[in-house]
Design a protein around this motif. Structure first.
Motif, mmCIF file in Angstrom:
data_model
loop_
_atom_site.group_PDB
_atom_site.id
_atom_site.type_symbol
_atom_site.label_atom_id
_atom_site.label_comp_id
_atom_site.label_asym_id
_atom_site.label_seq_id
_atom_site.Cartn_x
_atom_site.Cartn_y
_atom_site.Cartn_z
ATOM 1 N N PHE B 78 49.085 35.481 43.206
ATOM 2 C CA PHE B 78 50.493 35.068 42.536
ATOM 3 C C PHE B 78 51.414 34.507 43.661
ATOM 4 C CE2 PHE B 78 50.867 37.150 38.141
ATOM 5 C CZ PHE B 78 50.077 36.028 37.597
ATOM 6 N N HIS B 79 51.375 35.284 44.802
ATOM 7 C CA HIS B 79 52.246 34.918 46.069
ATOM 8 C C HIS B 79 51.686 33.631 46.776
ATOM 9 C CE1 HIS B 79 54.430 35.513 49.641
ATOM 10 N NE2 HIS B 79 53.391 35.242 50.320
ATOM 11 N N ASP B 80 50.208 33.439 46.918
ATOM 12 C CA ASP B 80 50.227 32.176 47.362
ATOM 13 C C ASP B 80 50.415 31.147 46.390
ATOM 14 O OD1 ASP B 80 48.845 33.699 49.192
ATOM 15 O OD2 ASP B 80 46.974 33.944 48.172
ATOM 16 N N LEU B 81 50.381 31.280 45.310
ATOM 17 C CA LEU B 81 50.897 30.214 44.309
ATOM 18 C C LEU B 81 52.514 29.986 44.034
ATOM 19 C CD1 LEU B 81 48.186 30.789 41.413
ATOM 20 C CD2 LEU B 81 48.095 28.919 43.027
ATOM 21 N N LYS B 82 53.076 30.668 44.803
ATOM 22 C CA LYS B 82 54.632 30.482 45.053
ATOM 23 C C LYS B 82 55.330 31.346 43.738
ATOM 24 C CE LYS B 82 57.010 27.632 47.171
ATOM 25 N NZ LYS B 82 57.829 26.407 47.596
ATOM 26 N N ILE B 83 54.623 32.196 43.295
ATOM 27 C CA ILE B 83 55.135 32.909 42.085
ATOM 28 C C ILE B 83 55.657 34.251 42.499
ATOM 29 C CG2 ILE B 83 54.670 34.124 39.845
ATOM 30 C CD1 ILE B 83 52.320 31.890 39.354
ATOM 31 N N HIS B 84 56.907 34.797 42.501
ATOM 32 C CA HIS B 84 57.157 36.042 42.904
ATOM 33 C C HIS B 84 56.950 37.088 41.975
ATOM 34 C CE1 HIS B 84 58.690 34.103 46.659
ATOM 35 N NE2 HIS B 84 59.349 33.052 45.758
#
Lengths: 138, 117
Positions: B78-84
């Motif tokens: 999720f971090h890599d997809l810019k989801i915090h």
């Protein structure tokens, strides 16, 4: 405590990983997790079928895996699982760092190839057992 | 005293699951595909494996490992997809894996103990 730092954070686009084949491979590797999760749910469905209707479960599961949608899903999942296995085994020697038990001691690590070959041997053995149990019903 | 991270046990399950998937999934899926194309000639002896203690145990460990491996990798991607990610993501994802594991344990136990009767 309040922080007064105002660091400069460069904007990164959501498609940052598309620019480099190395990053694409990384994201594909991470995406295999989705398919692995789906397969685990698929196996859970088989277990539920067996628990709900034990007498006809064998037939129901066979019919299910013969449906085109499940065959396509299984083929995609197989490619993902193979990619997962390759990347996982190549990663192993980077995570497990043990020194050689033979001279020169305490200076050289066990070579990466050793781990990878051993892991593939275990996979081969496990695959043979799985095939014997599930296809040949030994 | 700073709060301790709950990452180690989940990372451990991720490692265990990754191993299980790499060892078992390719063969398992090849068997399923072969049985899928063979119209009745090759059967998929899944329930037969479930009626042995070792088969039931192996199937449980595979489902359990793969579920926790999958959600852990998705959670960190999720971090890599810019989801915090926050507590909600954590509860939903690992909760899913927990539900899969519990359901598998229940179903496998029911089938295993029924097959004695």
């Amino acid at each position: 405590m309040k922080s007064y730092r105002k660091p400069y954070i460069r904007e990164v686009s959501r498609s940052w990983w598309m620019s480099d084949p190395f990053y694409i491979k990384y994201m594909v590797r991470e995406a295999t997790a989705v398919l692995n999760l789906i397969v685990s749910i698929e196996l859970l469905v088989f277990c539920l079928i067996a628990a709900i209707d034990p007498n006809n479960a064998e037939r129901t599961i066979s019919d299910l895996i013969q449906s085109p949608a499940i065959i396509i899903l299984n083929i995609i999942a197989l490619i993902a699982a193979m990619y997962h296995a390759i990347t996982w085994f190549n990663l192993m020697p980077k995570a497990v760092r043990i020194f050689q038990p033979y001279p020169p001691q305490g200076t050289r690590l066990i070579p990466a190839g050793f781990y990878i070959i051993m892991l593939w041997c275990i996979t081969l053995l496990a695959s043979a057992i799985i095939a014997l149990v599930l296809i040949f019903a030994v | 005293m700073p709060a301790r991270s709950n990452e180690p046990p989940f990372w451990g399950l991720f490692g265990f699951g990754g191993m299980v998937i790499a060892f078992a999934f390719p063969a398992l899926l090849i068997c399923m595909i072969i049985a899928g194309f063979g119209d009745g000639h090759t059967t998929f002896h899944f329930t037969e494996a479930m009626s042995h203690w070792w088969g039931a145990g192996a199937i449980f460990l595979i489902i359990f490992g793969a579920a926790f491996h999958g959600v852990h990798r998705i959670y960190h991607s999720f971090h890599d997809l810019k989801i915090h990610t926050g507590r909600v993501h954590h509860i939903i994802l690992y909760g899913t894996a927990f539900c899969i594991t519990t359901a598998a344990l229940t179903a496998i136990s029911i089938y295993y103990f029924k097959s004695f009767q």
